[in-house]
Design a protein around this motif. Structure first.
Motif, PDB file in Angstrom:
ATOM      1  N   GLU A 195       0.841  -1.207   0.000  1.00  0.00           N
ATOM      2  CA  GLU A 195       0.000   0.000   0.000  1.00  0.00           C
ATOM      3  C   GLU A 195       0.877   1.258   0.000  1.00  0.00           C
ATOM      4  OE1 GLU A 195      -3.683   0.183   0.822  1.00  0.00           O
ATOM      5  OE2 GLU A 195      -4.046  -1.643   1.953  1.00  0.00           O
TER       6      GLU A 195
ATOM      7  N   THR B 280      -1.985   3.525  -2.387  1.00  0.00           N
ATOM      8  CA  THR B 280      -3.429   3.296  -2.256  1.00  0.00           C
ATOM      9  C   THR B 280      -3.984   3.779  -0.912  1.00  0.00           C
ATOM     10  OG1 THR B 280      -2.754   1.043  -1.760  1.00  0.00           O
ATOM     11  CG2 THR B 280      -3.781   1.398  -3.873  1.00  0.00           C
ATOM     12  N   LEU B 281      -3.136   3.747   0.115  1.00  0.00           N
ATOM     13  CA  LEU B 281      -3.619   4.161   1.439  1.00  0.00           C
ATOM     14  C   LEU B 281      -3.879   5.663   1.514  1.00  0.00           C
ATOM     15  CD1 LEU B 281      -1.758   2.385   4.366  1.00  0.00           C
ATOM     16  CD2 LEU B 281      -4.165   2.318   3.787  1.00  0.00           C
ATOM     17  N   VAL B 282      -3.099   6.417   0.722  1.00  0.00           N
ATOM     18  CA  VAL B 282      -3.217   7.879   0.764  1.00  0.00           C
ATOM     19  C   VAL B 282      -4.668   8.308   0.501  1.00  0.00           C
ATOM     20  CG1 VAL B 282      -2.521   9.990  -0.444  1.00  0.00           C
ATOM     21  CG2 VAL B 282      -0.820   8.303   0.179  1.00  0.00           C
ATOM     22  N   LEU B 283      -5.283   7.660  -0.505  1.00  0.00           N
ATOM     23  CA  LEU B 283      -6.658   8.042  -0.854  1.00  0.00           C
ATOM     24  C   LEU B 283      -7.632   7.731   0.281  1.00  0.00           C
ATOM     25  CD1 LEU B 283      -6.945   7.000  -4.610  1.00  0.00           C
ATOM     26  CD2 LEU B 283      -6.409   9.215  -3.635  1.00  0.00           C
ATOM     27  N   MET B 284      -7.376   6.650   0.994  1.00  0.00           N
ATOM     28  CA  MET B 284      -8.270   6.273   2.097  1.00  0.00           C
ATOM     29  C   MET B 284      -8.077   7.214   3.295  1.00  0.00           C
ATOM     30  SD  MET B 284     -10.121   3.627   1.433  1.00  0.00           S
ATOM     31  CE  MET B 284     -10.414   3.942  -0.269  1.00  0.00           C
ATOM     32  N   VAL B 285      -6.820   7.468   3.617  1.00  0.00           N
ATOM     33  CA  VAL B 285      -6.500   8.293   4.790  1.00  0.00           C
ATOM     34  C   VAL B 285      -6.952   9.740   4.574  1.00  0.00           C
ATOM     35  CG1 VAL B 285      -4.548   9.241   6.074  1.00  0.00           C
ATOM     36  CG2 VAL B 285      -4.636   6.821   5.593  1.00  0.00           C
ATOM     37  N   THR B 286      -6.791  10.227   3.332  1.00  0.00           N
ATOM     38  CA  THR B 286      -7.201  11.613   3.070  1.00  0.00           C
ATOM     39  C   THR B 286      -8.725  11.738   2.981  1.00  0.00           C
ATOM     40  OG1 THR B 286      -6.858  11.233   0.715  1.00  0.00           O
ATOM     41  CG2 THR B 286      -5.087  12.331   1.907  1.00  0.00           C
ATOM     42  N   LYS B 287      -9.393  10.613   3.025  1.00  0.00           N
ATOM     43  CA  LYS B 287     -10.855  10.661   3.031  1.00  0.00           C
ATOM     44  C   LYS B 287     -11.373  10.699   4.470  1.00  0.00           C
ATOM     45  CE  LYS B 287     -12.319   9.147  -0.955  1.00  0.00           C
ATOM     46  NZ  LYS B 287     -10.970   9.202  -1.255  1.00  0.00           N
TER      47      LYS B 287
ATOM     48  N   LEU C  95     -10.351   8.308   6.824  1.00  0.00           N
ATOM     49  CA  LEU C  95     -10.269   6.990   7.477  1.00  0.00           C
ATOM     50  C   LEU C  95      -9.246   7.092   8.614  1.00  0.00           C
ATOM     51  CD1 LEU C  95     -10.815   3.858   7.518  1.00  0.00           C
ATOM     52  CD2 LEU C  95      -8.857   3.642   6.005  1.00  0.00           C
TER      53      LEU C  95
ATOM     54  N   ALA D  59       4.802   9.494   7.752  1.00  0.00           N
ATOM     55  CA  ALA D  59       4.643  10.227   6.494  1.00  0.00           C
ATOM     56  C   ALA D  59       4.208   9.247   5.409  1.00  0.00           C
ATOM     57  CB  ALA D  59       5.957  10.882   6.123  1.00  0.00           C
ATOM     58  N   LEU D  60       3.157   9.587   4.686  1.00  0.00           N
ATOM     59  CA  LEU D  60       2.661   8.664   3.643  1.00  0.00           C
ATOM     60  C   LEU D  60       2.906   9.240   2.255  1.00  0.00           C
ATOM     61  CD1 LEU D  60      -0.737   7.430   5.109  1.00  0.00           C
ATOM     62  CD2 LEU D  60       1.333   6.115   4.881  1.00  0.00           C
TER      63      LEU D  60
ATOM     64  N   LYS E  59       2.349   1.606  -3.674  1.00  0.00           N
ATOM     65  CA  LYS E  59       1.373   1.993  -4.695  1.00  0.00           C
ATOM     66  C   LYS E  59       0.677   3.315  -4.367  1.00  0.00           C
ATOM     67  CE  LYS E  59      -1.207  -0.851  -6.940  1.00  0.00           C
ATOM     68  NZ  LYS E  59      -2.365  -1.744  -7.091  1.00  0.00           N
TER      69      LYS E  59
END
Lengths: 305, 252
Positions: free
Chosen positions: B91, B96-103, B105, B251-252, B94
């Motif tokens: 994650e 992919t986590l950035v999109l979840m965390v910035t939402k 989550l 940091a992501l 790629k």
């Protein structure tokens, strides 16, 4: 009212200072172009706004709430589209948006409705295949849909058009323009034509600082001089024109190209007065005369000099 | 908790789609079947390989459980660590986590969901393997009665949670899969080394991986396992909390 305010922000990686006491604000309802050359620190700034990177100094406020590094509540106001959005490849767009909806705790009905609306907005309503098989442009469009899923007050797009073909670029810019009525858009890029096409505000990032900021009209007004292009029917006419006593002082710093001459001045009206009297005296009339608007490109090049 | 449940579902789906669960289950079930059979037929296998080799004692049901504990505590848990070593590094790389965390989550939900799913799938695999070993042992040695068989397995199962917890810390600390696995292996080695030092041995989780047969054969008492179990549970929870704390400022 400002949706985003950055004050005195600094960030270094090792000894290299990327952001140096940067301050800027993004007014609510604007489409804000965040311009800078590659490596200027646009992505670094955006990541700090999202709490993904820790600033060395300075404060960031989103919708009047302070951004904290790591777990930050301000992300509830933000939708984020990275330059290369990556998804879980085994999911379909609907499944991915469903995950987004569940993550923010929306009821099933709302998730379905928002999902359908957004997929139709970005032109992916018929795409039922797995995201792994998507083209870059399709991923970018899905990226916008997921970023808008939370109905954000601020949409942050990191170079959304830089790797797309002209058709893909136009599609993304059209979507951004369409959503700007309900969401403030902060959009980083180094493609100045994109900024001129959709932005109403912009800021130039250079050497870690904001070099110029304001509405597009204000920024263009900062440009030190205007230019006037005059085209004659042949080179001889141009030569006679240049020999005129009134014209000689004006041609210092001018640019010449075959039958054309471009004059620069702080006061373009005064030049026009002189020119028209010369045309009457000599009987030489140009085939074309055009005031050249200062472009963002010329200003950008001036800023980064 | 919305984010947690949504992410748990996503993790389960992912583990099915990328076949991680099936590989883990296959490894554990293979050991479950092999343990009893290898113990029962080792004399025949040795005799077939060389006429001069002969086992001095007849295989018993305890040998099947010896095989089980050796295989699961070694290769089985190594498979768990290797397979789940990619749970965050993929994650990270790629994005992919950035999109979840910035939402919005919560970051703790990411860690808790990943831990939950890894622990559940490890549990299914572990007890599946136990059930096979138990069944085949009962089939091959029908007259043997052993005590505390399930309790001994519980002890090893608890160590599995500890390893996963250490792995989570490793995955948060390091972006590369290899480094996370190395960190977990290193920590397991440190726990083992500390477990052989006498004043610490009574409390060490290492006790739970080496004394299982003693418990079944009656050499060790169930009360000997109380302190190591408590240490393991405390260490697992502490590891998980540490992973969450570190991830909250990653940091992501």
């Amino acid at each position: 009212m400002n949706v985003l305010t950055i004050q005195n922000l600094s960030k270094s990686f090792g000894k290299q200072k990327i952001i140096d006491h940067l301050s800027m604000s993004v007014p609510a309802g604007s489409i804000f172009g965040f311009i800078g050359k590659n490596g200027a620190g646009k992505t670094t700034t955006m990541k700090m706004v999202l709490g993904l990177l820790q600033p060395d100094n300075g404060e960031i406020h989103v919708c009047n709430e302070k951004v904290c590094f790591g777990q930050t509540n301000t992300n509830q106001f933000i939708g984020y589209l990275p330059d290369v959005p990556e998804f879980y490849n085994y999911m379909t767009p609907t499944q991915y948006l469903e995950l987004c909806g569940k993550v923010i705790g929306l009821p099933k009905r709302e998730i379905d409705q928002r999902g359908q609306n957004l997929l139709s907005l970005v032109g992916l309503s018929g795409a039922g295949k797995q995201i792994g098989g998507f083209s870059r442009g399709m991923k970018q469009r899905l990226g916008i849909a997921q970023a808008l899923f939370t109905n954000p007050k601020l949409l942050i797009c990191d170079e959304p058009t830089s790797a797309l073909d002209p058709v893909g670029r136009k599609e993304i810019l059209d979507i951004l323009r369409k959503i700007s009525s309900s969401t403030t858009v902060l959009f980083s890029t180094h493609i100045l034509s994109d900024v001129e096409r959709i932005c109403d505000h912009a800021a130039f990032l250079n050497e870690g600082k904001i070099a110029v900021s304001g509405t597009l009209a204000e920024i263009k007004a900062l440009h030190g001089h205007d230019s006037l292009l005059i085209e004659f029917s042949d080179e001889q006419e141009l030569s006679i024109f240049k020999q005129q006593r009134t014209i000689k002082p004006l041609i210092s710093g001018s640019e010449e190209n075959a039958r054309e001459i471009i004059l620069h001045s702080q006061n373009i009206k005064k030049i026009q007065q002189s020119l028209f009297s010369v045309f009457c005296e000599t009987g030489i009339y140009p085939v074309k005369m055009e005031i050249m608007e200062p472009s963002l490109e010329s200003l950008f090049l001036e800023v980064i000099k | 908790m919305n984010g947690y449940f949504a992410f748990v579902k996503k993790e389960f789906t992912e583990n099915m789609k990328n076949h991680r669960f099936f590989i883990l289950l296959a490894v554990f079930l293979a050991f479950g079947m092999m343990s009893a059979f290898l113990a029962r037929f080792t004399p025949e296998i040795l005799a077939a390989l060389s006429a001069e080799m002969e086992m001095t004692s007849k295989p018993v049901a305890l040998d099947a459980w010896k095989q089980f504990y050796k295989n699961i505590s070694g290769v089985g848990f190594s498979a768990v660590i290797i397979l789940y070593g990619t749970c965050l590094s993929g994650e990270y790389s790629k994005g992919t986590l950035v999109l979840m965390v910035t939402k919005g989550l919560p970051r703790k939900d990411v860690i808790l969901a990943k831990y939950t799913v890894a622990a559940v799938l490890m549990t299914i695999s572990f007890w599946g393997s136990y059930a096979l070993t138990y069944g085949y042992t009962a089939l091959l040695w029908p007259d043997t009665r052993l005590s505390n068989v399930a309790l001994a397995a519980c002890a090893l199962w608890i160590v599995g949670f500890l390893y996963l917890s250490i792995l989570m810390v490793g995955c948060v600390l390091f972006r590369q899969t290899f480094t996370s696995i190395l960190f977990t292996g290193g920590m397991a080695a440190v726990i083992s080394l500390l477990g052989i030092i006498e004043p610490l041995a009574r409390f060490s989780p290492f006790h739970l991986t080496i004394k299982n047969i003693d418990l079944i054969s009656g050499i060790a008492a169930p009360s000997d396992f109380i302190m190591p179990v408590l240490t393991s549970v405390v260490m697992s929870i502490s590891g998980l909390l540490l992973a969450i704390k570190l991830f909250n400022s990653k940091a992501l």
